[in-house]
Design a protein around this motif. Sequence first.
Motif, PDB file in Angstrom:
ATOM      1  N   ASP A  18     -91.223  96.999  82.730  1.00 41.69           N
ATOM      2  CA  ASP A  18     -91.880  97.319  83.987  1.00 41.69           C
ATOM      3  C   ASP A  18     -93.107  96.422  84.113  1.00 41.69           C
ATOM      4  O   ASP A  18     -94.094  96.613  83.406  1.00 41.69           O
ATOM      5  N   ASP A  32     -81.116 107.907  88.407  1.00 43.34           N
ATOM      6  CA  ASP A  32     -82.526 108.304  88.402  1.00 43.34           C
ATOM      7  C   ASP A  32     -82.914 108.971  87.090  1.00 43.34           C
ATOM      8  O   ASP A  32     -84.012 108.744  86.568  1.00 43.34           O
ATOM      9  N   SER A  33     -82.020 109.804  86.559  1.00 49.09           N
ATOM     10  CA  SER A  33     -82.333 110.490  85.306  1.00 49.09           C
ATOM     11  C   SER A  33     -82.457 109.498  84.148  1.00 49.09           C
ATOM     12  O   SER A  33     -83.336 109.629  83.288  1.00 49.09           O
ATOM     13  N   LYS A  50     -83.247 106.294  84.506  1.00 50.06           N
ATOM     14  CA  LYS A  50     -84.454 105.518  84.767  1.00 50.06           C
ATOM     15  C   LYS A  50     -85.691 106.265  84.284  1.00 50.06           C
ATOM     16  O   LYS A  50     -86.586 105.681  83.664  1.00 50.06           O
ATOM     17  N   ALA A  51     -85.753 107.565  84.552  1.00 47.13           N
ATOM     18  CA  ALA A  51     -86.900 108.362  84.116  1.00 47.13           C
ATOM     19  C   ALA A  51     -86.990 108.397  82.592  1.00 47.13           C
ATOM     20  O   ALA A  51     -88.085 108.318  82.019  1.00 47.13           O
ATOM     21  N   ARG A  52     -85.832 108.513  81.927  1.00 47.34           N
ATOM     22  CA  ARG A  52     -85.838 108.545  80.453  1.00 47.34           C
ATOM     23  C   ARG A  52     -86.297 107.221  79.891  1.00 47.34           C
ATOM     24  O   ARG A  52     -87.107 107.171  78.938  1.00 47.34           O
ATOM     25  N   LYS A  71     -88.189 104.929  81.409  1.00 51.53           N
ATOM     26  CA  LYS A  71     -89.589 104.736  81.728  1.00 51.53           C
ATOM     27  C   LYS A  71     -90.482 105.519  80.754  1.00 51.53           C
ATOM     28  O   LYS A  71     -91.542 105.043  80.343  1.00 51.53           O
ATOM     29  N   GLY A  72     -90.028 106.730  80.387  1.00 56.07           N
ATOM     30  CA  GLY A  72     -90.802 107.537  79.447  1.00 56.07           C
ATOM     31  C   GLY A  72     -90.870 106.957  78.051  1.00 56.07           C
ATOM     32  O   GLY A  72     -91.782 107.275  77.276  1.00 56.07           O
TER      33      GLY A  72
END
Length: 265
Positions: A227, A253-254, A256-258, A260-261
Amino acid sequence: LYIAPGEEEGSNHVWRVDINTGERTQLTDSTCVSTQDFDMSDYRCNQMLPVSASSSGGLAFVQVPYQTPDGKFIVEDVGEMVVVTDGGQSAFASSLKYIPKNMSWSANGEWILMASAVDHGSGKDLLAVSKLTGDECGWSNIDPRPVDYVDWSSRNGGEVVYSAAGDLWLVPLRTFNNPPGRCPKFELNKKIQLTSTGDQEDRPQWLHFNDWIAFTSDSDSSLWLLDPASLGAAPITDVSFPIKHSDWQSIADSTKARIKGSMKK
């Protein structure tokens, strides 16, 4: 798009495969496309480095002449870059002194950016060519080290990501939104180093559906996502072999969120 042999022995041409049906279509043959300066119609050519523009449907590739009209084989490193419209007709052919390492369309499909495969002796590595007119903007010096790979397909079109000496860098463009045909200018005073891990990072690629960058690494995990806003990165593969290329359609989306975390600087 991919390169594969054609019907003629020793020839290599651009093919397209429909991943839904498996149907293969040969897009080019051994006929050379002529430039404004040189009639190539009686030469035989191979093609390499095909890239398509998702916004305009254009196709760019490097053609390399391998046989003269009298049947003699050519071993020189010289080629022409050609843009082909959807109808298969040549829009223009631009003469090159050097075969590039790779090419990238701009997000708006107006420009093609090439990374040089040789040392010019001047430290200049990138050449921008306009799809609309065939005009060249000349070589640009964005890094004192040779540029290995470049991608200009960020969603806003105002940033270029490239690799050099094992690290990734991001450079904004100052005149991208100027009138069509205006040469882009790199805003070098705002250049950002994205990686400095000591590993060899390469082949950066913008993800078209968000503003992340995929890249390869010679670390234990070959493929990473980064990112550029936070400079956080996370591995998404754990394989023992090097990954040479990747292509992307979407990420849930799920997922992507994982990812990113799990990103770390």
